[in-house]
Design a protein around this motif. Structure first.
Motif, PDB file in Angstrom:
ATOM      1  N   LEU A   4       0.827  -1.205   0.000  1.00  0.00           N
ATOM      2  CA  LEU A   4       0.000   0.000   0.000  1.00  0.00           C
ATOM      3  C   LEU A   4       0.863   1.257   0.000  1.00  0.00           C
ATOM      4  O   LEU A   4       0.559   2.238  -0.690  1.00  0.00           O
ATOM      5  N   TRP A  21       0.527   4.133  -2.712  1.00  0.00           N
ATOM      6  CA  TRP A  21       0.255   5.536  -2.351  1.00  0.00           C
ATOM      7  C   TRP A  21       1.425   6.428  -2.760  1.00  0.00           C
ATOM      8  O   TRP A  21       1.229   7.554  -3.224  1.00  0.00           O
ATOM      9  N   PHE A  46       0.545   9.434  -5.154  1.00  0.00           N
ATOM     10  CA  PHE A  46       0.299  10.736  -4.518  1.00  0.00           C
ATOM     11  C   PHE A  46       1.537  11.444  -3.974  1.00  0.00           C
ATOM     12  O   PHE A  46       1.467  12.632  -3.655  1.00  0.00           O
ATOM     13  N   LEU A  77      -1.354   8.298   6.457  1.00  0.00           N
ATOM     14  CA  LEU A  77      -0.351   7.337   6.011  1.00  0.00           C
ATOM     15  C   LEU A  77       0.417   6.775   7.203  1.00  0.00           C
ATOM     16  O   LEU A  77       0.688   5.569   7.270  1.00  0.00           O
ATOM     17  N   GLN A 102      -1.795   4.322   8.986  1.00  0.00           N
ATOM     18  CA  GLN A 102      -1.836   3.013   8.317  1.00  0.00           C
ATOM     19  C   GLN A 102      -0.682   2.136   8.784  1.00  0.00           C
ATOM     20  O   GLN A 102      -0.874   0.953   9.111  1.00  0.00           O
TER      21      GLN A 102
END
Length: 277
Positions: A19, A23, A27, A143, A146
């Motif tokens: 992930l 990401w 981004f 983030l 996470q």
């Protein structure tokens, strides 16, 4: 929490880091080419399967188990190292897997976390192909959240949460007051411990069940030791200091455990009867 015990802890590492890669690419302007990513996964998994086939102790392992182990090492290598070279990540992933089969402890298996070994190897022998600092793309709280969520799941499942607690307790109770006495700003001390690479390190690498202590007190001592070595090197501006500190502590632990085993073996062996008895 029966559902948690049914999940291999490596899945939390793999999903979190996959992930982060996704990401980062989407981004946070993470610079990884398709060639770097695909070649790293291909080379790492191929190396794992080939060496597993050759190794006597690995032949009983399932193909899916070996593939998960290699894929976890590959994605971790991709997000924790920075290099512009197209071949670098494939080489680093191969080195990570090879270390599991070459650098061994007779009592416990491989000595070093594979990704950690690859990072230290790259810093030592491939510095011209490596950026001095790893990527920092963890500016957003979600983030970081996470990583912490997946990290907590991993350390609880692997029963290694005390190692992470020992690490961060040392940062807060030792490094912060000592650093302030030395004239350092608190943000300089704390901010680097909350970025992407350090959170991944503290929750998902420092707590590897295969290469870290299992006894509760030794877990805490191990986390404290890694933090002290890391912070002393970070103060002198040594790059990738946390990963080097883990490498040093794993090596020291292997030597210490081997000496303990040798002493236990020596005391348990019966003494030879005196001559002439």
């Amino acid at each position: 929490m029966k559902w948690l015990r049914a999940i291999d802890a490596r899945w939390f590492v793999f999903v979190n880091n996959a992930l982060l890669l996704m990401w980062g690419l989407a981004f946070f302007e993470l610079q990884r080419s398709g060639l770097q990513i695909v070649s790293c996964f291909a080379a790492t998994i191929a190396c794992e399967l080939a060496l597993a086939r050759l190794g006597e102790k690995r032949r009983a392992s399932r193909l899916s188990d070996r593939a998960l182990s290699a894929a976890t090492a590959a994605v971790s290598t991709i997000i924790l190292l920075r290099s512009p070279s197209p071949w670098f990540y494939a080489a680093a992933g191969t080195i990570a897997i090879a270390s599991k089969y070459v650098v061994l402890d007779a009592a416990r298996g491989h000595v070093f976390n594979p990704t950690n070994f690859a990072i230290v190897f790259a810093v030592a022998f491939l510095p011209d192909y490596l950026f001095v600092r790893p990527d920092q793309f963890s500016g957003s709280p979600w983030l970081m959240a996470q990583i912490v969520v997946f990290g907590i799941l991993a350390v609880v499942r692997g029963a290694r949460y005390r190692t992470t607690l020992g690490y961060y307790a040392t940062v807060l109770a030792f490094a912060l007051p000592v650093g302030m006495l030395l004239g350092l700003k608190p943000l300089w001390i704390l901010a680097p411990e909350m970025n992407t690479s350090t959170l991944v390190f503290a929750f998902l690498m420092l707590t590897d069940p295969k290469t870290t202590p299992s006894a509760p007190r030794r877990q805490i001592a191990f986390g404290v030791g890694v933090a002290l070595v890391h912070l002393s090197m970070r103060y002198t501006q040594i790059p990738y200091s946390a990963f080097i500190a883990l490498f040093v502590m794993c090596g020291a632990r292997s030597v210490w455990v081997s000496e303990e085993k040798a002493k236990e073996k020596g005391t348990s062996e019966p003494r030879a009867a005196p001559a002439g008895s």
